[in-house]
Design a protein around this motif. Sequence first.
Motif, PDB file in Angstrom:
ATOM      1  N   ASN A 175      -4.708  -5.369  11.437  1.00 12.61           N
ATOM      2  CA  ASN A 175      -3.897  -5.180  10.251  1.00 12.61           C
ATOM      3  C   ASN A 175      -2.435  -5.321  10.676  1.00 12.61           C
ATOM      4  O   ASN A 175      -1.892  -4.439  11.335  1.00 12.61           O
ATOM      5  CB  ASN A 175      -4.166  -3.795   9.647  1.00 12.61           C
ATOM      6  N   SER A 188       0.179  -5.229   8.917  1.00 12.78           N
ATOM      7  CA  SER A 188       1.106  -4.585   7.995  1.00 12.78           C
ATOM      8  C   SER A 188       1.803  -3.394   8.646  1.00 12.78           C
ATOM      9  O   SER A 188       1.294  -2.794   9.586  1.00 12.78           O
ATOM     10  CB  SER A 188       0.355  -4.105   6.754  1.00 12.78           C
ATOM     11  N   THR A 244      -3.550  -4.864   2.773  1.00 14.13           N
ATOM     12  CA  THR A 244      -4.053  -5.703   3.874  1.00 14.13           C
ATOM     13  C   THR A 244      -5.248  -5.035   4.541  1.00 14.13           C
ATOM     14  O   THR A 244      -6.261  -5.687   4.821  1.00 14.13           O
ATOM     15  CB  THR A 244      -2.944  -5.973   4.908  1.00 14.13           C
TER      16      THR A 244
END
Length: 192
Positions: free
Chosen positions: A7, A9, A15
């Motif tokens: 991930n 993010s 996400t």
Amino acid sequence: MKVLGINGSHRKGSTLILLEEAFKELEGFDTEIISLCDYTLEYCKVCNACKRNGGVCIVKDGYQEIEEKMKEADAIIVGSPVYFGSITGMLKTLFDRSRTLRVNWELKDKVCAAIAVGATKHGGQEHTLQAIHAWALIHGMILVADSDPTAHFGGAATAKQVEDSFEIDEWGLKTARSVGKRVREVLTMLRK
């Protein structure tokens, strides 16, 4: 076989939800999703120490743990929100630091897929996917995208935050599941 989700993010939001959606298609595999926001990552200084010492970075931070997880994985699904038309700075930092893995081609022939999420329908998802694709291709990875019934460049979604939850478009969720399905299909073929 092990599948690692990354991930990219700076938070655990849409996400991560899309990665989890893709991982629903990977039942029976050893799976793990990590979020870069849980790690401290310094920028690559392009000091070339990793090239001189066999792929070992002299900067000691959260990268070493992520590096080991990538080495152990048979497939990596990378997710990123769209930040100004591309991947997040945090994910770019991870990609830059992964020079250590290219010294000995340690990601070569691993399966890689991408998921991107933006705030609007044409918010830069394809550019973000292409940035992830470029990273995978530079490492000699086996790049896959979503497959039937969606078949484009990977998971691509739009999301809107409503208070503490996220509204993700149904087509985007479907493309994420399709990414997981395709990774499963390719890993199964490679296992034979």
